[in-house]
Design a protein around this motif. Structure first.
Motif, mmCIF file in Angstrom:
data_model
loop_
_atom_site.group_PDB
_atom_site.id
_atom_site.type_symbol
_atom_site.label_atom_id
_atom_site.label_comp_id
_atom_site.label_asym_id
_atom_site.label_seq_id
_atom_site.Cartn_x
_atom_site.Cartn_y
_atom_site.Cartn_z
ATOM 1 N N GLU A 20 -46.137 -25.769 5.209
ATOM 2 C CA GLU A 20 -45.502 -26.845 4.447
ATOM 3 C C GLU A 20 -44.017 -26.561 4.286
ATOM 4 N N ARG A 21 -43.669 -25.301 4.025
ATOM 5 C CA ARG A 21 -42.257 -24.937 3.891
ATOM 6 C C ARG A 21 -41.543 -25.008 5.243
ATOM 7 N N PHE A 22 -42.259 -24.692 6.319
ATOM 8 C CA PHE A 22 -41.693 -24.902 7.651
ATOM 9 C C PHE A 22 -41.293 -26.365 7.802
ATOM 10 N N SER A 23 -42.174 -27.249 7.394
ATOM 11 C CA SER A 23 -41.915 -28.678 7.496
ATOM 12 C C SER A 23 -40.685 -29.069 6.682
ATOM 13 N N TYR A 24 -40.617 -28.595 5.443
ATOM 14 C CA TYR A 24 -39.506 -28.967 4.565
ATOM 15 C C TYR A 24 -38.177 -28.419 5.086
ATOM 16 N N TYR A 25 -38.156 -27.136 5.423
ATOM 17 C CA TYR A 25 -36.885 -26.527 5.817
ATOM 18 C C TYR A 25 -36.445 -26.943 7.217
ATOM 19 N N ALA A 26 -37.388 -27.303 8.096
ATOM 20 C CA ALA A 26 -37.003 -27.842 9.401
ATOM 21 C C ALA A 26 -36.223 -29.129 9.208
ATOM 22 N N MET A 27 -36.723 -29.972 8.311
ATOM 23 C CA MET A 27 -36.040 -31.235 8.033
ATOM 24 C C MET A 27 -34.714 -30.972 7.311
ATOM 25 N N ARG A 28 -34.712 -30.041 6.344
ATOM 26 C CA ARG A 28 -33.507 -29.773 5.575
ATOM 27 C C ARG A 28 -32.393 -29.186 6.437
ATOM 28 N N ALA A 29 -32.771 -28.362 7.422
ATOM 29 C CA ALA A 29 -31.779 -27.696 8.256
ATOM 30 C C ALA A 29 -30.947 -28.675 9.066
ATOM 31 N N ILE A 30 -31.528 -29.828 9.383
ATOM 32 C CA ILE A 30 -30.804 -30.770 10.250
ATOM 33 C C ILE A 30 -30.412 -32.067 9.552
ATOM 34 N N LEU A 31 -30.839 -32.278 8.299
ATOM 35 C CA LEU A 31 -30.613 -33.556 7.630
ATOM 36 C C LEU A 31 -29.132 -33.917 7.550
ATOM 37 N N VAL A 32 -28.317 -33.014 6.973
ATOM 38 C CA VAL A 32 -26.892 -33.302 6.810
ATOM 39 C C VAL A 32 -26.204 -33.411 8.171
ATOM 40 N N LEU A 33 -26.607 -32.551 9.108
ATOM 41 C CA LEU A 33 -26.007 -32.590 10.444
ATOM 42 C C LEU A 33 -26.343 -33.904 11.147
ATOM 43 N N TYR A 34 -27.585 -34.386 10.978
ATOM 44 C CA TYR A 34 -28.009 -35.664 11.555
ATOM 45 C C TYR A 34 -27.231 -36.828 10.955
#
Length: 461
Positions: free
Chosen positions: A26-40
């Protein structure tokens, strides 16, 4: 009814390692999204991004992460009174998987406006997280009887699972996004959430037994001879005061720490020399430094607390240490800005970021797993998930504040922001040290540092 999971593994209930695996993905899911959100959000639209300004992206990031941490307050109350923890986790997991896959849909496949679909995906993630996050942590505490000395160690193991997921997320999502585009990064996040759900659905019944099935309020009523809800005792009220006061200092810590996904993420992308020979390190990879350091340092820190024995610091002192380490980390970021010498075209050394993440991680290990364990020790049974949700609620405030702070970079400059956070952390740490003895007394022995006299009044052991 069997309230504890059966069987031990490495000195802990097997259920701990099931919850470890569920939370990891679940944390993989959250941090994968968080790592690229601002960059996206800030990337050019011709590259598949949305082309937002840095300020707008960081504002949204702060709002999103704030809501992610405030909804557990509602999800905890729902679990305590209606659904129970296990059902809440499954429902929340399904909603989060749907949210990630909504973000992953290519623009050409979305009938809705792309921005509308983007917000729908975020909404699903926020609601699902509210049901999932407080209940998985509370179930770790439920594996152990009151007074079980293994509880703090269990949360350290559990916390390593969180950060193993985060470590994998930054590398996998960052690489997928760089190779196949931003949507591929969101797709990896969705796959991670599906693995988390499958893990829980297959093994929970056999390994966890009845843990998490019955709402906590119902369990508390069954334990009470009158079968009615009783008012909080003086001891319970004192312990709740500790949670609330410690939570205020948590806000200061996480408001600084969460610059990792916002301002520090932008700094690594735009102002850091990321070249190693002919290879350019993806900016998203820096998001994996923190979990790497957690996994590396957590066993050392846990062993240090054990070795200190009766000299081990109490929770308020550990929190103060966390704030001091946070300040040191931002001194490194100040060094990076000084290296630029006022010229934003100058690229700074990656070592400044590595040093900052190292000390921020030391601070996190002094604060985050200790806080989770403390809440399970101090919260009354009938309010267990609710109080865990309230604890994450402080993170919500912190994340919102973090977004506001990060968005001021254009007006104030990074030096003012980094130095301001460092000063605030030091002041808060000193204040917490001054309050620590009173907070321990209000814990009424939960820390093992105090005992109660015949009148129920806490005195020093």
């Amino acid at each position: 009814m069997n309230n504890r999971s059966s069987g031990d593994l490495l000195g802990h209930p097997k259920g701990l390692f099931l919850l470890f695996g569920t939370e990891l993905w679940e944390r993989f899911s959250y941090y994968a999204m968080r790592a690229i959100l601002v960059l996206y959000l800030t990337d050019k639209t011709i590259n598949g991004g949305l082309g937002w300004s840095t300020q707008d992206a960081l504002n949204l990031y702060g709002i999103y992460t704030g809501l992610v941490y405030i909804t557990p307050l509602i999800g905890g109350w729902i679990a305590d009174n209606f659904l129970g923890q296990r059902r809440s986790i499954i429902i929340g997991g399904v909603l989060m998987a749907l949210g990630q896959f909504t973000l992953a849909l290519p623009h050409s496949m979305i009938d809705l406006n792309a921005i509308t679909a983007f917000y729908l995906g975020l909404a699903l993630l926020i609601v699902g997280n509210g049901l999932f996050k407080p209940n998985i942590s509370t179930m770790v505490g439920d594996l152990y009887q009151d007074g079980d000395h293994r509880r703090d160690g269990a949360f350290t193991i559990f916390y390593m699972g969180i950060n193993l997921g985060s470590l994998l997320a930054g590398i996998i999502a960052g690489t997928a996004s760089m190779t196949y585009g931003w949507k591929a990064g969101f797709l990896t996040a969705g796959i991670g959430m599906v693995i988390s759900l499958i893990t829980q659905l297959i093994f929970a019944e056999r390994i966890l037994g009845d843990i998490g099935k019955v709402p906590a309020a119902k369990r508390a009523a069954e334990m009470n001879k009158s079968g009615k809800k009783e008012p909080l005792t003086l001891q319970e009220r004192d312990r709740l005061k500790v949670i609330m006061i410690m939570g205020l200092f948590v806000v200061i810590f996480w408001a600084g720490f969460e610059q990792a996904g916002g301002l520090m993420n932008i700094f690594s992308q735009q102002y850091t020399d990321r070249m190693i020979g002919s290879f350019e390190v993806p900016a998203a990879w820096f998001q994996s430094l923190n979990p790497f350091f957690v996994i590396t340092l957590a066993p050392i820190i846990a062993a240090l607390w054990v070795k200190m024995g009766p000299k081990e610091p109490n929770s308020p002192v550990k929190f103060a240490m966390g704030l001091f380490f946070l300040a040191i980390g931002f001194v490194f970021m100040m060094g990076a800005v000084m290296q630029q010498g006022g010229d934003i075209t100058v690229k700074t050394s990656m070592l400044w970021l590595v040093g900052a993440y190292f000390f921020h991680t030391l601070g996190e290990l002094c604060l985050s797993p200790i806080g989770l364990s403390m809440v399970t020790k101090l919260a009354p049974l009938r309010l267990a998930s609710l109080m865990m949700g309230a604890w994450f609620g402080f993170n919500a405030v912190a994340n919102y504040v973090a977004g506001i702070i990060g968005s001021l970079m254009g007006e104030s400059g990074p030096m003012a922001i980094f130095s301001g956070i460092a000063i605030a952390a030091v002041v808060a740490g000193v204040l917490l040290l001054l309050c620590s003895n009173q907070l321990v007394r209000w814990m009424h022995g939960a820390e093992g540092k105090a005992v109660e006299d015949v009148n129920g009044k806490a005195v020093e052991a």
